[in-house]
Design a protein around this motif. Sequence first.
Motif, PDB file in Angstrom:
ATOM      1  N   UNK A   1       1.161  -0.930   0.195  1.00 42.57           N
ATOM      2  CA  UNK A   1      -0.039  -0.040   0.027  1.00 42.57           C
ATOM      3  C   UNK A   1       1.124   1.067   0.102  1.00 42.57           C
ATOM      4  N   UNK A   2       0.498   3.053  -0.635  1.00 40.16           N
ATOM      5  CA  UNK A   2       0.753   3.356  -0.063  1.00 40.16           C
ATOM      6  C   UNK A   2       1.646   4.030  -1.895  1.00 40.16           C
ATOM      7  N   UNK A   3       2.720   4.894  -1.692  1.00 39.35           N
ATOM      8  CA  UNK A   3       3.277   5.369  -2.721  1.00 39.35           C
ATOM      9  C   UNK A   3       4.473   5.341  -2.384  1.00 39.35           C
ATOM     10  N   UNK A   4       5.383   5.610  -3.933  1.00 37.54           N
ATOM     11  CA  UNK A   4       6.787   6.101  -3.658  1.00 37.54           C
ATOM     12  C   UNK A   4       7.408   6.850  -2.711  1.00 37.54           C
ATOM     13  N   UNK A   5       8.234   7.266  -1.428  1.00 38.26           N
ATOM     14  CA  UNK A   5       9.026   5.981  -1.345  1.00 38.26           C
ATOM     15  C   UNK A   5       8.560   4.948  -0.148  1.00 38.26           C
ATOM     16  N   UNK A   6       7.198   4.987   0.380  1.00 40.31           N
ATOM     17  CA  UNK A   6       6.761   3.844   1.280  1.00 40.31           C
ATOM     18  C   UNK A   6       6.242   2.641   1.430  1.00 40.31           C
ATOM     19  N   UNK A   7       6.051   2.671  -0.097  1.00 39.75           N
ATOM     20  CA  UNK A   7       5.404   1.049  -0.496  1.00 39.75           C
ATOM     21  C   UNK A   7       6.624   0.379  -0.817  1.00 39.75           C
ATOM     22  N   UNK A   8       7.072  -0.211  -0.322  1.00 40.33           N
ATOM     23  CA  UNK A   8       8.032  -1.428  -0.503  1.00 40.33           C
ATOM     24  C   UNK A   8       8.219  -2.014   0.818  1.00 40.33           C
ATOM     25  N   UNK A   9       8.883  -3.873   0.243  1.00 40.87           N
ATOM     26  CA  UNK A   9       9.208  -4.240   1.357  1.00 40.87           C
ATOM     27  C   UNK A   9      10.748  -4.066   2.141  1.00 40.87           C
ATOM     28  N   UNK A  10      11.137  -3.801   3.563  1.00 37.59           N
ATOM     29  CA  UNK A  10      11.625  -3.792   4.362  1.00 37.59           C
ATOM     30  C   UNK A  10      12.294  -4.607   5.144  1.00 37.59           C
ATOM     31  N   UNK A  11      13.512  -4.146   5.998  1.00 40.35           N
ATOM     32  CA  UNK A  11      13.614  -4.696   7.255  1.00 40.35           C
ATOM     33  C   UNK A  11      13.206  -4.033   8.448  1.00 40.35           C
ATOM     34  N   UNK A  12      12.719  -3.088   8.739  1.00 39.93           N
ATOM     35  CA  UNK A  12      12.264  -2.377   9.415  1.00 39.93           C
ATOM     36  C   UNK A  12      10.746  -2.335   9.710  1.00 39.93           C
ATOM     37  N   UNK A  13       9.992  -3.198   9.469  1.00 38.60           N
ATOM     38  CA  UNK A  13       8.437  -3.413   9.521  1.00 38.60           C
ATOM     39  C   UNK A  13       8.620  -5.131  10.417  1.00 38.60           C
ATOM     40  N   UNK A  14       7.793  -4.145  11.441  1.00 37.45           N
ATOM     41  CA  UNK A  14       7.785  -5.638  12.044  1.00 37.45           C
ATOM     42  C   UNK A  14       7.432  -7.246  10.995  1.00 37.45           C
ATOM     43  N   UNK A  15       7.306  -7.973  10.963  1.00 35.93           N
ATOM     44  CA  UNK A  15       7.922  -8.839  12.532  1.00 35.93           C
ATOM     45  C   UNK A  15       9.493  -8.704  11.787  1.00 35.93           C
ATOM     46  N   UNK A  16      10.028  -8.002  11.069  1.00 41.22           N
ATOM     47  CA  UNK A  16      11.731  -8.363  10.642  1.00 41.22           C
ATOM     48  C   UNK A  16      11.510  -7.606  12.102  1.00 41.22           C
ATOM     49  N   UNK A  17      13.144  -7.851  12.296  1.00 40.53           N
ATOM     50  CA  UNK A  17      13.670  -7.337  13.295  1.00 40.53           C
ATOM     51  C   UNK A  17      14.858  -5.386  13.037  1.00 40.53           C
ATOM     52  N   UNK A  18      14.413  -5.474  12.378  1.00 41.70           N
ATOM     53  CA  UNK A  18      14.956  -3.666  12.253  1.00 41.70           C
ATOM     54  C   UNK A  18      15.670  -2.560  12.968  1.00 41.70           C
ATOM     55  N   UNK A  19      13.905  -2.347  13.568  1.00 45.03           N
ATOM     56  CA  UNK A  19      13.579  -1.435  13.883  1.00 45.03           C
ATOM     57  C   UNK A  19      14.876  -1.623  15.953  1.00 45.03           C
ATOM     58  N   UNK A  20      13.835  -3.082  15.941  1.00 45.28           N
ATOM     59  CA  UNK A  20      15.193  -3.232  17.000  1.00 45.28           C
ATOM     60  C   UNK A  20      16.292  -3.463  17.395  1.00 45.28           C
ATOM     61  N   UNK A  21      16.945  -3.832  15.896  1.00 45.78           N
ATOM     62  CA  UNK A  21      18.513  -3.884  15.806  1.00 45.78           C
ATOM     63  C   UNK A  21      18.779  -2.384  15.789  1.00 45.78           C
ATOM     64  N   UNK A  22      17.957  -1.127  15.251  1.00 44.64           N
ATOM     65  CA  UNK A  22      18.566  -0.147  15.549  1.00 44.64           C
ATOM     66  C   UNK A  22      18.610   0.982  16.860  1.00 44.64           C
ATOM     67  N   UNK A  23      17.254   0.291  17.097  1.00 39.37           N
ATOM     68  CA  UNK A  23      17.563   0.739  18.656  1.00 39.37           C
ATOM     69  C   UNK A  23      18.242   0.289  19.839  1.00 39.37           C
ATOM     70  N   UNK A  24      18.651  -0.862  19.617  1.00 43.59           N
ATOM     71  CA  UNK A  24      20.079  -2.033  19.904  1.00 43.59           C
ATOM     72  C   UNK A  24      21.201  -0.808  19.505  1.00 43.59           C
ATOM     73  N   UNK A  25      21.450  -0.726  18.591  1.00 45.02           N
ATOM     74  CA  UNK A  25      22.295   0.136  18.077  1.00 45.02           C
ATOM     75  C   UNK A  25      22.739   1.529  18.902  1.00 45.02           C
ATOM     76  N   UNK A  26      22.215   1.814  18.542  1.00 39.67           N
ATOM     77  CA  UNK A  26      21.258   3.965  18.588  1.00 39.67           C
ATOM     78  C   UNK A  26      21.764   3.731  20.318  1.00 39.67           C
ATOM     79  N   UNK A  27      21.599   2.761  20.860  1.00 45.04           N
ATOM     80  CA  UNK A  27      21.257   3.003  22.290  1.00 45.04           C
ATOM     81  C   UNK A  27      22.269   2.045  23.801  1.00 45.04           C
TER      82      UNK A  27
END
Length: 125
Positions: free
Chosen positions: A35-61
């Motif tokens: 859903x949505x339009x570019x640049x928002x419509x795409x497969x990514x590693x930050x959308x749960x259940x992928x752990x991308x956001x958790x990895x970023x938070x762990x690194x940032x903090x």
Amino acid sequence: GENFVEEVREQLEKDFVKAGVFDFAHYYCPHHPTMGEFPYQRVCDCRKPEPGMLKKAAKDHNLDTESSILIGDSEADYRASMNFGMNFYLVVTGHGNNTVRLAEEEKNVRYCGYFPTLYDVATSV
């Protein structure tokens, strides 16, 4: 949209500061695979259940992920936590009632149990 996300973030930060939590960070994924339009419509590693956001938070903090926890109410929250290897507490608000059955059946050692509300987790863990 993103304005709504910012409004929610501001309210969460106020609530956390009021509760005495001053090291507050907020992460979200603006993407959707269909859903949505570019640049928002795409497969990514930050959308749960992928752990991308958790990895970023762990690194940032500089988090010790072995002693950190994720609290959530959905299957996506549960799966992201399991995919990242982080302990998970479930709250049965929102989608939590459906997720508790799944988590109880899977018996993953990272699943730590469920509580009625976020407040109950915070005052019990």
